[in-house]
Design a protein around this motif. Structure first.
Motif, mmCIF file in Angstrom:
data_model
loop_
_atom_site.group_PDB
_atom_site.id
_atom_site.type_symbol
_atom_site.label_atom_id
_atom_site.label_comp_id
_atom_site.label_asym_id
_atom_site.label_seq_id
_atom_site.Cartn_x
_atom_site.Cartn_y
_atom_site.Cartn_z
ATOM 1 N N UNK A 51 -2.086 8.958 -7.948
ATOM 2 C CA UNK A 51 -1.625 8.660 -6.594
ATOM 3 C C UNK A 51 -0.378 9.453 -6.247
ATOM 4 N N UNK B 116 -7.452 7.505 -2.747
ATOM 5 C CA UNK B 116 -6.365 7.142 -3.661
ATOM 6 C C UNK B 116 -6.495 5.686 -4.132
ATOM 7 N N UNK C 85 0.831 -1.213 0.000
ATOM 8 C CA UNK C 85 0.000 0.000 0.000
ATOM 9 C C UNK C 85 0.860 1.254 0.000
ATOM 10 N N UNK C 86 1.925 1.238 0.802
ATOM 11 C CA UNK C 86 2.798 2.415 0.852
ATOM 12 C C UNK C 86 3.462 2.637 -0.500
ATOM 13 N N UNK C 87 3.924 1.545 -1.111
ATOM 14 C CA UNK C 87 4.606 1.670 -2.401
ATOM 15 C C UNK C 87 3.649 2.181 -3.473
ATOM 16 N N UNK C 88 2.440 1.616 -3.491
ATOM 17 C CA UNK C 88 1.468 2.053 -4.507
ATOM 18 C C UNK C 88 1.043 3.500 -4.260
ATOM 19 N N UNK C 89 0.935 3.893 -2.988
ATOM 20 C CA UNK C 89 0.534 5.261 -2.666
ATOM 21 C C UNK C 89 1.553 6.271 -3.163
ATOM 22 N N UNK C 90 2.820 5.825 -3.284
ATOM 23 C CA UNK C 90 3.843 6.736 -3.797
ATOM 24 C C UNK C 90 3.803 6.808 -5.322
ATOM 25 N N UNK D 149 0.347 6.647 6.823
ATOM 26 C CA UNK D 149 -0.445 5.573 7.423
ATOM 27 C C UNK D 149 -0.309 5.561 8.937
ATOM 28 N N UNK E 29 8.923 11.170 3.388
ATOM 29 C CA UNK E 29 8.897 10.335 2.187
ATOM 30 C C UNK E 29 7.772 10.783 1.240
ATOM 31 N N UNK F 299 -6.858 2.843 -2.694
ATOM 32 C CA UNK F 299 -6.339 1.660 -2.013
ATOM 33 C C UNK F 299 -7.509 0.723 -1.747
ATOM 34 N N UNK G 84 9.816 1.270 4.465
ATOM 35 C CA UNK G 84 10.369 0.049 3.898
ATOM 36 C C UNK G 84 11.546 -0.399 4.772
#
Lengths: 259, 251
Positions: B87, B59, A158-163, B94, B160, B61, B100
């Motif tokens: 996006x 977005x 989710x974090x990767x896609x959100x970026x 979050x 980020x 998700x 990561x």
């Protein structure tokens, strides 16, 4: 007698029985004949250097080739298994079920006789070997890799896609690297199993230069009517596998620290 | 890369008649919601009210069941929408940080810049350092996420998102997973962002933050927007009984 004393007594009796068993077997065995047949120093010496330069080298080479193939193909199968496109999932599932369910020996044998029949020519030995072993290895590794990928928390994708990263790129740069960290121990297990499975390759025929360890040992067993070569070959197997499992233990510990 | 910022008269986020169900459970029941450019909108409500789902639909998700969502006028729910590009205009933070773990702080901030924005290594690093500085963590460039406190991780996550030069930022309960003593540092960063004019949608339980920083507060319950308005009105003199009860409960 207290319960504790009772336990200690029982444990002592078990130790004595165990020791008696070992001593009994040792006394019953014919040590002289055993030594002559299994630990013939002269014969063992004659095996060098070929047991290392040919047999062990081949075992390692075949393992490396099959592992590389299995890893790449296994990753593909794992991604198919996780795909949102149903036919990919079915295909992958069927493949995995078939090749995990068949004895590796059967698969290797089928590849060995199947390729010349299907394609009319013999393929290079190394290709046949890579396929024979790798086809099975891929099925096992696919399941391991899938578990690794599924073990990565959902929030990472989710974090990767959100970026704004695409699914593919998120997989390649975020999910798969983390998944592989999780599966280093089981993957090493596959590697060790693969090293041992190279001993099945004799079914597709060998030349003196392409023998792996066990075939090399068995041929000497037959020509000398003496089992010493098997002992030597066994020792060489352990020289390969034991450092490997130890190395992984170190890697695992370092990994645990960096997380 | 110059994304359109605040096109005249076009909301940053425009949610129209949004429905979302998980199986038989309807979580969003016809939401109309918008955020104007430069506006800070705080969404509050009891857990299970659908506020996080609303934010995650924006977005995509979560896949909306029905309705439209326009990002700066572009329909993100349209089948042909370039979802990745849309996006990348929306910074997302979050509850559980989602840094990561296998990458250093610097790489966390540069990886998407390079891949999605196509920036050079030098440029991406420079932007990353600037944003780390902005959240007060320039000394953590080479650290790994696991070596940071929760508050620091969340600030890195904000940096980020900012490194992508988003037109707006969305926060999904950004302080709910933090120890109480770490909440302040994250809210301070968010306050600075708001002061700099960032468009923000914040799902939060921090009423004091909503009161102080929010331009508008939206109260949701059971999948609908119950009431909205300036914080002074919604938080201090709510019109609806449900809002009153909720505010009493959270104290």
């Amino acid at each position: 007698m207290t319960k504790r004393q009772q336990q200690r007594l029982i444990r002592s009796i078990l130790y004595v029985l165990f020791a008696a068993g070992v001593v009994g077997i040792a006394l019953l065995a014919d040590w002289e004949t055993t030594q002559r047949n299994f630990f013939n120093g002269e014969l063992a010496r004659q095996m060098f250097p070929d047991v290392l330069t040919i047999a062990a080298r081949n075992t390692i080479l075949y393992t490396f080739l099959a592992f590389s193939f299995g890893l790449a193909f296994g990753l593909l199968l794992a991604l198919m298994r996780l795909s949102s496109i149903a036919p990919y999932r079915w295909l992958s599932t069927v493949y995995i079920e078939i090749f995990r369910g068949l004895p590796a020996l059967l698969t290797i044998f089928l590849v060995g006789i199947g390729i010349p029949i299907a394609f009319g020519t013999r393929w290079p030995t190394l290709v046949t070997i890579t396929l024979g072993l790798g086809i099975v290895a891929a099925a096992y590794m696919a399941e391991t890799i899938r578990a690794g990928i599924e073990g990565v928390p959902k929030g990472q994708m989710e974090a990767a896609r959100s970026l704004g990263m695409s699914y593919t790129w998120a997989m390649v740069s975020i999910i798969i690297p983390q998944g592989f960290r999780i599966i280093i121990p089981p993957l090493t297990n596959e590697l060790v199993l693969l090293i041992k499975d190279t001993s099945l390759l004799f079914v597709i025929g060998t030349t003196p230069a392409s023998k792996e360890l066990l075939k090399f040992g068995r041929d000497l067993l037959n020509t000398n009517a003496n089992a010493t070569p098997l002992i030597v070959v066994g020792a060489v197997y352990l020289m390969i596998t034991v450092p490997l499992t130890q190395l992984v233990r170190v890697l695992e510990r370092r990994n645990a620290r960096s997380r | 890369m110059t994304a359109p910022t605040g096109r005249e008269g076009v909301p940053a986020i425009d949610v129209q008649e949004l429905y979302k169900s998980f199986g038989d459970l309807e979580v969003l029941s016809g939401i109309d919601f918008h955020v104007d450019p430069g506006e800070v909108v705080c969404v509050i409500g009891p857990s299970g009210s659908g506020k996080s789902t609303l934010l995650r639909c924006v977005n995509r998700l979560e896949e909306p069941t029905a309705g439209r969502i326009l990002i700066e006028g572009d329909d993100i729910t349209h089948p042909d929408a370039n979802v990745d590009e849309l996006r990348s205009r929306i910074g997302m933070v979050f509850q559980s940080f989602n840094l990561f773990p296998h990458l250093s702080v610097l790489r966390n901030l540069t990886i998407a810049q390079r891949r999605v924005r196509g920036r050079s290594k030098t440029e991406a690093r420079e932007i990353a350092r600037r944003n780390l500085d902005r959240v007060g963590l320039s000394d953590k460039v080479d650290a790994y996420p696991s070596h940071l406190s929760g508050g620091q991780q969340q600030r890195v996550a904000i940096a980020r998102a900012l490194s992508m030069d988003p037109d707006m930022m969305m926060f999904d309960e950004p302080t709910s997973a933090l120890d109480p003593e770490l909440v302040g540092e994250v809210l301070a960063v968010m306050r600075d962002l708001a002061r700099d004019g960032m468009t923000m949608m914040v799902v939060t339980h921090e009423m004091a933050f909503a009161q102080e920083v929010g331009d508008r507060v939206v109260f949701m319950d059971a999948g609908v927007v119950v009431e909205e308005g300036p914080p002074s009105q919604v938080l201090t003199e709510p019109k609806h009984e449900r809002t009153r009860r909720f505010l009493q409960m959270v104290g």
